[in-house]
Design a protein around this motif. Structure first.
Motif, mmCIF file in Angstrom:
data_model
loop_
_atom_site.group_PDB
_atom_site.id
_atom_site.type_symbol
_atom_site.label_atom_id
_atom_site.label_comp_id
_atom_site.label_asym_id
_atom_site.label_seq_id
_atom_site.Cartn_x
_atom_site.Cartn_y
_atom_site.Cartn_z
ATOM 1 N N TYR A 69 -22.321 4.900 -29.636
ATOM 2 C CA TYR A 69 -22.970 4.505 -28.383
ATOM 3 C C TYR A 69 -23.792 3.220 -28.541
ATOM 4 O O TYR A 69 -23.882 2.399 -27.625
ATOM 5 C CB TYR A 69 -23.868 5.643 -27.857
ATOM 6 N N THR B 256 -14.558 9.397 -25.189
ATOM 7 C CA THR B 256 -14.642 9.064 -26.616
ATOM 8 C C THR B 256 -14.947 10.293 -27.469
ATOM 9 O O THR B 256 -15.461 11.296 -26.966
ATOM 10 C CB THR B 256 -15.731 7.993 -26.844
ATOM 11 N N LYS B 257 -14.614 10.170 -28.737
ATOM 12 C CA LYS B 257 -15.103 11.131 -29.734
ATOM 13 C C LYS B 257 -16.058 10.415 -30.678
ATOM 14 O O LYS B 257 -16.509 10.978 -31.652
ATOM 15 C CB LYS B 257 -13.923 11.679 -30.555
ATOM 16 N N TRP C 73 -17.817 12.524 -23.470
ATOM 17 C CA TRP C 73 -17.604 12.857 -24.881
ATOM 18 C C TRP C 73 -16.757 14.118 -25.025
ATOM 19 O O TRP C 73 -17.032 15.128 -24.359
ATOM 20 C CB TRP C 73 -18.936 13.080 -25.581
ATOM 21 N N ARG D 44 -21.881 13.135 -32.609
ATOM 22 C CA ARG D 44 -21.441 12.933 -31.216
ATOM 23 C C ARG D 44 -22.553 13.327 -30.245
ATOM 24 O O ARG D 44 -22.826 12.629 -29.259
ATOM 25 C CB ARG D 44 -20.197 13.797 -30.914
ATOM 26 N N MET E 143 -24.510 11.045 -27.528
ATOM 27 C CA MET E 143 -24.511 11.458 -26.115
ATOM 28 C C MET E 143 -25.951 11.556 -25.577
ATOM 29 O O MET E 143 -26.247 11.110 -24.465
ATOM 30 C CB MET E 143 -23.826 12.832 -26.034
#
Lengths: 278, 337
Positions: B184, B179-180, B200, B221, B225
């Motif tokens: 989450y 994913t970008k 990611w 992002r 993460m």
């Protein structure tokens, strides 16, 4: 360029008058009207006529990515969900005989209602024993779409139907047809304006001078077809990537004609190298 | 695209095309409930809309439609050779969604698909059945967000949750969700387990700003993460694709520094590094779709059907990123082409 097809002259008349379209005597069986921005053809009624007229209109022009094709006409509605005289954009067009369905790509915002259209090879009325799959019925839409889609993208095709009856067209006069279309003309023009906003003409990569330089280089270096194609591709990529003009290439355009293949190869490679990242 | 043009496009998912056979699925009901004002158009087969000739992918991305469909077999495909397999023998991918909410300049989907509209396959149970059949024969490394960014769709359709929950009880599957997104939280309620790697794609903020429109920022992002790692998930970092752009050395170095200042390198499962590479035919289509993209019109070279940077540039890009990553992370965890 805006292309328009209608089945009847009565449907075309509001456009002819509003945009001062002039009759062209291009082909005897089709009524063809145009000005600098619009080409309109009256195809006659029926699927075959729609295919023929549309194909004639589009095949006689060089179609561009920012052109638009509209099919305008009256149609019957299955239910009173739509009102008489209302304009509806078709988001699905079914050819009744084959059940083949077509889907114009409606990417622009508009204020009209949308509905599905089913095109028949014959007149449909309340006495006809048919299971209708769609909201509206006509005799041209599927033929128009099929022919148009051979030349244009689905987002360039707009089918607008004006409701004339609830499957009882026996008392409709041509003056009524013209009035209904005329009343919807502002809405139709609005749709055309919305679509033209999102499909802009392609930007030219090279200016006229640069095109001349490239043509001259082809001559002066005696480039092969493959080399000329590569030159065009690399210089185009260079311009897109660097956003810089191609002025550095100008001297190559005025150099004397090369005398040997070796000389051509060396100069050509030099140009290619300048186009690429090192 | 200028501002007035943007305003002229229909809102996203203003039209929803539904296959007749998809109407009875629970997921269809779930998705439809979120778009009460959409115009619904019934279709026989999603390909009648998705595969129309002469569609304009780039324009469609500005006014995307939803297509709800029932996928027919096969449900699994062998992983492409240009993709990392991370040492797994049986590398497959699956696509419960076609296309993406983002619009990255370099995305291969615009060369692969004839349409920019989004297809959601609502018969997710059929996918699970086929995976179970394959698992009965051999273990599986399965990429579930190969032709879409599933996590970015999670608010609309809970595919990621369903896949992750499905994998939990399987012992011989390793699933990658790439994913970008910074979404989450959409899956954070699921307890972490070992069958899934959350991966990611990380890019310098300048690359995100200029070439990854509509995607979350680097900071967002990394934050997402970090939360996943703290919850115990296996997390993969993907510096892929590394782009050969002006000042790429400093841009990627700063990005890597920011990454490891936010997350603990020791807790990373692994790291992949790869440069831009794409099948030749896809790039040809992309160049037509994006006539003004410097990235797409880079003079890539042709190697075995794939367009990529010349070897010396590939080496320069990989070496640079590898060195910056290796300064923080165990080299055994770093995968390159």
């Amino acid at each position: 360029m805006l292309y328009i097809t209608t089945a009847l002259y009565a449907e075309a008349r509001p456009f002819i008058e509003k945009f001062s379209l002039k009759k062209k005597n291009a082909i005897s069986n089709l009524q063809y009207f145009s000005n600098d921005d619009i080409n309109l053809i009256v195809t006659g009624t029926g699927l075959m006529s729609a295919v023929m007229g549309t194909t004639y209109l589009l095949s006689s022009h060089s179609i561009q990515s920012h052109d638009m094709m509209f099919n305008i006409g009256i149609c019957g509605a299955k239910s009173s969900h739509f009102t008489i005289g209302e304009a509806v954009i078709c988001n699905k067009i079914v050819h009744h005989d084959t059940k083949r369905a077509f889907y114009p790509d409606i990417l622009f915002q508009h204020a009209l209602q949308e509905g599905s259209l089913e095109s028949f090879s014959h007149i449909v009325d309340l006495q006809t024993d048919l299971h209708l799959e769609s909201d509206m019925v006509d005799m041209e839409g599927a033929g128009w779409y099929y022919a148009s889609s051979q030349f244009m993208s689905p987002h360039q095709l707009v089918c607008i139907k004006v409701i004339s009856d609830y499957l009882d067209a026996s008392h409709i006069t041509s003056d009524q047809v013209t009035t209904w279309i005329d009343n919807q003309l502002p809405a139709i023009i609005h749709v055309q304006a919305a679509l033209s906003t999102i499909i802009q003409p392609k930007k030219e990569i090279f200016n006229e001078e640069e095109k001349r330089w490239l043509d001259n280089i082809k001559t002066q270096l005696r480039l092969t077809v493959t080399q000329y194609h590569k030159l065009n591709q690399l210089t185009m990529q260079y311009k897109i990537r660097t956003k810089q003009p191609l002025e550095w290439i100008a001297p190559y355009a005025t150099m004397p004609i090369v005398s040997t293949k070796q000389e051509r190869k060396e100069i050509f490679e030099q140009i290619c190298k300048q186009c690429l990242y090192t | 695209m200028n501002k007035s043009a943007n305003n002229a496009f229909t809102p996203k998912y203003a039209h929803i095309y539904i296959e007749k056979s998809a109407k009875s699925y629970d997921l269809t009901t779930h998705i439809m409930a979120q778009f009460p004002h959409a115009t619904i158009i019934e279709i026989d087969n999603y390909k009648h809309v998705f595969s129309r000739p002469r569609q304009q992918f780039a324009l469609q991305k500005e006014a995307a439609k939803l297509i709800l469909a029932v996928k027919k077999p096969p449900f699994l495909y062998k992983g492409a050779e240009v993709c990392h397999d991370f040492g797994y023998k049986h590398f497959y991918y699956t696509s419960s969604t076609l296309n993406c909410v983002y619009n990255c300049d370099y995305c291969f989907l615009q060369g692969m698909f004839p349409s920019g509209h989004v297809v959601l396959f609502v018969n997710i149970e059929d996918y699970f059945n086929e995976v179970e059949a394959v698992l009965a024969q051999h273990p599986l490394y399965l990429s579930i967000s190969y032709e879409a960014d599933l996590l970015s769709f999670e608010h609309m359709v809970p595919f990621a949750k369903r896949w992750i929950s499905f994998a939990e009880s399987k012992r011989n599957i390793m699933m990658e969700l790439r994913t970008k997104s910074a979404n989450y939280k959409a899956i954070s309620s699921i307890p972490a387990h070992d069958q899934v790697i959350l991966a990611w794609t990380i890019s310098p903020q300048e690359v995100i700003t200029n070439h990854e429109p509509k995607t979350p920022t680097l900071k967002a992002r990394l934050h997402s993460m970090k939360q996943a790692m703290e919850d115990g998930w296996k997390v993969r970092l993907c510096f892929d694709p590394v782009l050969h752009i002006e000042h790429f050395e400093s841009l990627y170095r700063e990005c890597i520094e920011q990454t490891f200042a936010t997350i603990n390198a020791d807790q990373i499962e692994d790291i992949s590094i790869g440069v831009f590479r794409i099948p030749k035919d896809y790039l040809k289509t992309m160049r037509k779709q994006r006539p003004d993209s410097a990235l797409v019109h880079y003079p890539y070279i042709h190697q075995n059907g794939v367009m990529t940077y010349p070897d010396e540039i590939t080496k320069k890009c990989i070496d640079n990123v590898y060195a910056a990553v290796a300064a923080h992370a165990d080299k055994d965890k770093i995968f390159t082409e």
